[in-house]
Design an enzyme around this catalytic site. Sequence first.
Site, short mmCIF file in Angstrom:
data_model
loop_
_atom_site.label_atom_id
_atom_site.label_comp_id
_atom_site.label_asym_id
_atom_site.label_seq_id
_atom_site.Cartn_x
_atom_site.Cartn_y
_atom_site.Cartn_z
N TYR A 82 0.79 -1.22 0.00
CA TYR A 82 0.00 0.00 0.00
C TYR A 82 0.83 1.28 0.00
CZ TYR A 82 -3.67 -3.30 1.17
OH TYR A 82 -4.56 -4.35 1.14
N ASN B 111 -13.56 3.35 -1.74
CA ASN B 111 -12.59 2.28 -1.53
C ASN B 111 -13.15 1.45 -0.39
OD1 ASN B 111 -10.52 0.57 -0.90
ND2 ASN B 111 -8.91 2.11 -1.09
N ASP C 61 -25.85 -3.25 -1.53
CA ASP C 61 -27.22 -2.74 -1.65
C ASP C 61 -27.27 -1.22 -1.47
OD1 ASP C 61 -28.19 -5.26 -2.20
OD2 ASP C 61 -28.92 -5.62 -0.16
N HIS D 141 -9.42 0.80 -5.65
CA HIS D 141 -8.53 -0.03 -4.84
C HIS D 141 -7.10 0.41 -5.09
CE1 HIS D 141 -11.66 -2.81 -3.62
NE2 HIS D 141 -12.13 -2.69 -4.84
N ILE D 142 -6.33 0.53 -4.03
CA ILE D 142 -4.94 0.95 -4.14
C ILE D 142 -4.11 -0.10 -4.86
CG2 ILE D 142 -2.87 1.49 -2.77
CD1 ILE D 142 -4.86 2.72 -0.67
#
Length: 153
Positions: free
Chosen positions: A24, A75, A88, A101-102
């Site tokens: 990350y 994210n 939902d 998403h990283i």
Amino acid sequence: MAQLVFVLNGSNLNMLGRREPELYGIVTLAEVERRVIALAQEIGLDCDFRQTNSEATLIEWLHEAFERDAAVIINPAGFSFGSVPVLDAVKLIRRPVIELHITNIHKRDEIYRHSLISTAASAVICGLGVNGYLIALRAMALELDALRDGLGS
């Protein structure tokens, strides 16, 4: 009046910069927020940046985005792979939703490869590190402009 965009972050992203830096990176979520807010101001978007480790809170924020007719960059982190309630809630959003998403989730272990949220998102950005947030914000500005001009998808 500037278009409102919620940038919502799920579980463990508060540990960004310290958690698995080999995956990350070392940039903190506070720094990501600073960069996102600065870019939003530059390109004329009103940005509300948030993070939670609570599935219920994330759902409530998505409900708030719905009520305020906001676009969403999300994210969902770990909620991506098993949270039908978050899915939902994402389906409620009338404006574009960009899932972010990283890491490239498609290159990760099997458990991380299939996001439920992708089935409701307008677009998905993954694997570009924290720069993905800025790319998502620019893409959102283009989408909102296209919708305003009647050219949206």
